[in-house]
Scaffold this motif. Sequence first.
Motif, PDB file in Angstrom:
ATOM      1  N   SER A   1       0.839  -1.197   0.000  1.00  0.00           N
ATOM      2  CA  SER A   1       0.000   0.000   0.000  1.00  0.00           C
ATOM      3  C   SER A   1       0.876   1.249   0.000  1.00  0.00           C
ATOM      4  N   LEU A   2       0.312   2.325  -0.395  1.00  0.00           N
ATOM      5  CA  LEU A   2       1.025   3.603  -0.430  1.00  0.00           C
ATOM      6  C   LEU A   2       1.589   3.940   0.953  1.00  0.00           C
ATOM      7  N   ALA A   3       0.732   3.724   1.960  1.00  0.00           N
ATOM      8  CA  ALA A   3       1.140   4.054   3.332  1.00  0.00           C
ATOM      9  C   ALA A   3       2.341   3.215   3.742  1.00  0.00           C
ATOM     10  N   GLN A   4       2.261   1.905   3.402  1.00  0.00           N
ATOM     11  CA  GLN A   4       3.371   1.015   3.757  1.00  0.00           C
ATOM     12  C   GLN A   4       4.645   1.460   3.064  1.00  0.00           C
ATOM     13  N   ARG A   5       4.494   1.812   1.805  1.00  0.00           N
ATOM     14  CA  ARG A   5       5.648   2.197   1.019  1.00  0.00           C
ATOM     15  C   ARG A   5       6.270   3.478   1.589  1.00  0.00           C
ATOM     16  N   ARG A   6       5.394   4.430   1.894  1.00  0.00           N
ATOM     17  CA  ARG A   6       5.887   5.691   2.471  1.00  0.00           C
ATOM     18  C   ARG A   6       6.638   5.438   3.768  1.00  0.00           C
ATOM     19  N   ALA A   7       6.044   4.559   4.587  1.00  0.00           N
ATOM     20  CA  ALA A   7       6.683   4.258   5.869  1.00  0.00           C
ATOM     21  C   ALA A   7       8.068   3.677   5.626  1.00  0.00           C
ATOM     22  N   ARG A   8       8.139   2.773   4.638  1.00  0.00           N
ATOM     23  CA  ARG A   8       9.424   2.149   4.351  1.00  0.00           C
ATOM     24  C   ARG A   8      10.418   3.199   3.848  1.00  0.00           C
ATOM     25  N   HIS A   9       9.954   4.086   2.987  1.00  0.00           N
ATOM     26  CA  HIS A   9      10.803   5.163   2.491  1.00  0.00           C
ATOM     27  C   HIS A   9      11.326   6.017   3.635  1.00  0.00           C
ATOM     28  N   GLN A  10      10.415   6.303   4.557  1.00  0.00           N
ATOM     29  CA  GLN A  10      10.812   7.151   5.683  1.00  0.00           C
ATOM     30  C   GLN A  10      11.881   6.482   6.541  1.00  0.00           C
ATOM     31  N   VAL A  11      11.639   5.191   6.795  1.00  0.00           N
ATOM     32  CA  VAL A  11      12.609   4.452   7.609  1.00  0.00           C
ATOM     33  C   VAL A  11      13.975   4.480   6.940  1.00  0.00           C
ATOM     34  N   MET A  12      13.989   4.234   5.630  1.00  0.00           N
ATOM     35  CA  MET A  12      15.247   4.188   4.894  1.00  0.00           C
ATOM     36  C   MET A  12      15.959   5.542   4.890  1.00  0.00           C
ATOM     37  N   SER A  13      15.179   6.583   4.599  1.00  0.00           N
ATOM     38  CA  SER A  13      15.837   7.899   4.527  1.00  0.00           C
ATOM     39  C   SER A  13      16.276   8.363   5.914  1.00  0.00           C
ATOM     40  N   ALA A  14      15.487   8.009   6.940  1.00  0.00           N
ATOM     41  CA  ALA A  14      15.881   8.377   8.305  1.00  0.00           C
ATOM     42  C   ALA A  14      17.191   7.703   8.676  1.00  0.00           C
ATOM     43  N   GLU A  15      17.323   6.446   8.242  1.00  0.00           N
ATOM     44  CA  GLU A  15      18.549   5.723   8.546  1.00  0.00           C
ATOM     45  C   GLU A  15      19.748   6.415   7.886  1.00  0.00           C
ATOM     46  N   LEU A  16      19.530   6.833   6.661  1.00  0.00           N
ATOM     47  CA  LEU A  16      20.606   7.551   5.956  1.00  0.00           C
ATOM     48  C   LEU A  16      20.949   8.845   6.694  1.00  0.00           C
ATOM     49  N   GLY A  17      19.887   9.549   7.103  1.00  0.00           N
ATOM     50  CA  GLY A  17      20.089  10.811   7.821  1.00  0.00           C
ATOM     51  C   GLY A  17      20.901  10.602   9.080  1.00  0.00           C
ATOM     52  N   ARG A  18      20.537   9.546   9.831  1.00  0.00           N
ATOM     53  CA  ARG A  18      21.261   9.246  11.072  1.00  0.00           C
ATOM     54  C   ARG A  18      22.722   8.989  10.791  1.00  0.00           C
TER      55      ARG A  18
ATOM     56  N   ALA B   1      31.494   6.975   2.160  1.00  0.00           N
ATOM     57  CA  ALA B   1      30.706   5.955   2.846  1.00  0.00           C
ATOM     58  C   ALA B   1      29.225   6.330   2.830  1.00  0.00           C
ATOM     59  N   ILE B   2      28.932   7.612   2.996  1.00  0.00           N
ATOM     60  CA  ILE B   2      27.538   8.062   2.997  1.00  0.00           C
ATOM     61  C   ILE B   2      26.947   7.905   1.593  1.00  0.00           C
ATOM     62  N   PHE B   3      27.727   8.268   0.586  1.00  0.00           N
ATOM     63  CA  PHE B   3      27.264   8.088  -0.802  1.00  0.00           C
ATOM     64  C   PHE B   3      26.945   6.615  -1.068  1.00  0.00           C
ATOM     65  N   ASP B   4      27.867   5.757  -0.679  1.00  0.00           N
ATOM     66  CA  ASP B   4      27.670   4.333  -0.931  1.00  0.00           C
ATOM     67  C   ASP B   4      26.413   3.829  -0.243  1.00  0.00           C
ATOM     68  N   HIS B   5      26.223   4.291   0.979  1.00  0.00           N
ATOM     69  CA  HIS B   5      25.023   3.888   1.708  1.00  0.00           C
ATOM     70  C   HIS B   5      23.773   4.376   0.972  1.00  0.00           C
ATOM     71  N   ALA B   6      23.824   5.600   0.470  1.00  0.00           N
ATOM     72  CA  ALA B   6      22.667   6.192  -0.217  1.00  0.00           C
ATOM     73  C   ALA B   6      22.332   5.411  -1.480  1.00  0.00           C
ATOM     74  N   THR B   7      23.336   5.068  -2.270  1.00  0.00           N
ATOM     75  CA  THR B   7      23.045   4.334  -3.504  1.00  0.00           C
ATOM     76  C   THR B   7      22.514   2.938  -3.171  1.00  0.00           C
ATOM     77  N   ARG B   8      23.047   2.352  -2.116  1.00  0.00           N
ATOM     78  CA  ARG B   8      22.558   1.021  -1.710  1.00  0.00           C
ATOM     79  C   ARG B   8      21.087   1.065  -1.343  1.00  0.00           C
ATOM     80  N   ILE B   9      20.702   2.056  -0.524  1.00  0.00           N
ATOM     81  CA  ILE B   9      19.299   2.061  -0.080  1.00  0.00           C
ATOM     82  C   ILE B   9      18.368   2.470  -1.221  1.00  0.00           C
TER      83      ILE B   9
END
Lengths: 717, 147
Positions: A293-310, A320-328
């Motif tokens: 669902s859209l909501a699930q997808r958004r949640a997953r996106h948020q989790v992923m981007s938050a992890e990158l932010g952290r 290392a940050i670039f590599d992490h970003a391309t991976r996610i």
Amino acid sequence: MEGTDLKNIDLLFEDNPNPMWVYSPDELKILQVNKAALALYGYSRDEMLSLNVTDLWPKEEVPKHIKEIRKRPKEFNNAGVWKHNDKDGSQVLVRIFSNPVRIEGENCRLVVAQNVTPLKEAERDTKLRARQQEVCAELGLKALKGRDIQSLFEETARVVSDTLDNDYCKVLKYLPNEDSFLLKAGIGWKKGHVGKTKIGPRKQSHAGYTLMSEEPIIVNDFEKEDRFTDAFLLDKHNVKSGLATVIPSTETPYGVLATHSSVKKVFTQDDIVFIKTLANILAAATERMSAESLAQRRARHQVMSAELGRKAVKSDNIKAIFDHATRILTKTLGNKYSKILELLPEEDALLLKSGTGYDEELIGTAKIDTKEGSHAGFALLGDKPVVVEDLESETRFKGSDLLQKNNIKSGVSVVIYGKDAPYGIVETHSTEKKSYSEDELVFVETIAHFLGDTIKRIRAERNFKRLNKELEKKVEKRTRELEKANKELESFSYNVSHDLRAPLRAIDGYTSLLLEDYYDDVDEDGKDFLQIVNDETKRMGVLIDDLLSFSRMNRKDQKLRHFSMRPVVDECINEIRQANPDVEPHFEIGELPEVYADPRLIRQVWINLLSNAVKYRNPDRKPEIKVNSKFDKEKRRYVFSVEDNGVGFDMKYVDKLFGVFQRLHSDDEFEGTGIGLALVQKIITRHGGKVWAESELNRGTTMYFSLPEKIEKSGSK
Amino acid sequence: MKNHSVEILLCEDNRRDADLTLRALEKRNLSNKVVWVKDGEEALEYLFAKGEYKERSINNSPKVILLDLKMPKIDGLEVLKEIRTHPETKNIPVVVLTSSREEQDIVKSYEYGVNSYIVKPVEFNKFIDSVAEVGFYWLLLNEKPNN
């Protein structure tokens, strides 16, 4: 067996492929035996006919089996798997079927045995089965966690070929519009097929036939196969046998999972179950992706981007940050390719800084022209995110060679903003035509935003560090210059005072000679003048000596050691008493600690302070001088004090007290050069301590100085 | 004690200081056998009977040498070093008489084997006392080792 043809009986019994025998239920004696039984147990017919059935059983199991046989109802048929021994004593596992028969009027039992697969083989099968289950479980978990369907396909191909020991495996995606299959992922196939080769039309291939029949299709030998004809890929790879099954879906099947071997091979039921299970896992995974669902997808996106932010906030390793970003990006959007490009403005090019899916050697070297119709270049030009759904029908740009070479069909390209100008591009691409939803676009933009912030922060930090370093260098340089200037000044003042002493000595010498040797030739005024010259010379001598010792202070190394303060003070007091025999000062000394300092210099401090206390005495009263100390716990230092009852001074002049050549009294009142307290301050400061004074005019003065409990290092102030 | 033997060798470049030193010695009646040399070079020539002093007997060593440190050509420390390295002179008592209170000068002088170190005071009377003390001590009280 009435009415049965004897020939038929022979066929049924003697030539039966299953081992068979007849025994008497009472004596348990073997009455008849067929060829297969003789072959299984290794006996001759005569030998076997002399045996009881109990002779076939392992000795220890005989009583148990007899008991069982006796208890059985007449009709008992299936006796299960028994352990038997052959003639050599080797174990044979047989499934026993036993039936009551009448032969020549006698009640007998007819036994049909089935040689069960040898133990070792069975064991191996079990292990293989366990491995297959394990693989299914692992892959199932992966499918649940990940979003990257491509890598799931690749993993599946790998484990299938591994587990079944087949050369080839492939995942085929069914393309309904073209009625063909795309080789999505695979293992063993020659270079260039995976991701590109299409198989079809459906009726003519192993895969197509499988899709039609909706059943796993096994081919034991392709040479004898006549259900389907065209198998150019399989032919090309000299495939001899194979197994294919549908990857189902609620509507059109997703495709086919197939594995092939270059040898003729029989696939077991277990193998079929294994492949089917994996196909179902892939089916579930592909369905879940499209059903998320859209909501699930958004949640997953948020989790992923938050992890990158952290991660980005904590690290200053941009790569290392670039590599992490391309991976996610790859993982989250299920695309094969993701990359970060840095803009090189002078070159009109974008440098590949980090990427997933691309050849390792391209990272850090490959450049994309920003002008030559690249996706990234277009995004940069338009200064906004650019989505491509089908590169083939794209009219705005043709896509870089890098995209063309990797067969890329769709993707998103977003600008990363640095401080003032764009830093570069982050983009993600798929080999499939694909539309990108709003939230997926937002996700890529969020990543770009994080990256931009991180770049700005890291650059600012680097800048700050660089500026700091420059500043440090400047300060260091200034300090060195200052130290040098200071030294020059010191040696200058030393030399000057040194050279001044010689003429002074001559002046004093010759006036003294005049006074001594020509006393009678000079009149009274002349004598007075000579005396004045003499006195002034002496004064200047003292002044120069003080100045010398003051300037020498800077160049002397401190020799720190532990010593007791009391003897030093006593010695100084003795000296002062001797120098002032007429004054008879009274000293009162409190408890004094042991200190860590340069004893010679500290002695100078006491001399100066104590002699001042005597010198600036009040002419109306006898000098009373108190020496005391206390420990300042808060500042970890000793504070010493010299209290007198002398003339004192006005506290408004306290600032002038410690200046070189600064005096609070005229020479008529008290002689002095104004060096003494300056010297005291210099010595104490170099020890890391402080000097201060309290005074009241006509009441007396208390001079204080402090010494730290421990001196970290000798200062040079 | 032979009549013509030199008792004190005064090495001093400053004319006034030398004069005052001589006068100081005179006031204590120690000036009769003083030789004054004006720099380090002359001091060495005198001691080793070279140049202007080649007629002199090298064995007729002074009883004490008063040595200024700051001198032109060859400075006092170098002269001291030479004195201490030659067997003919190494036993002569040397008193450094200088206006330098530099610790390094003092340390070096003692390192090179000086017998006394006197900082010239500004006051004439004190100066006389110091010079006289040294003169007395080395001339009258100190017995040279067998020479």
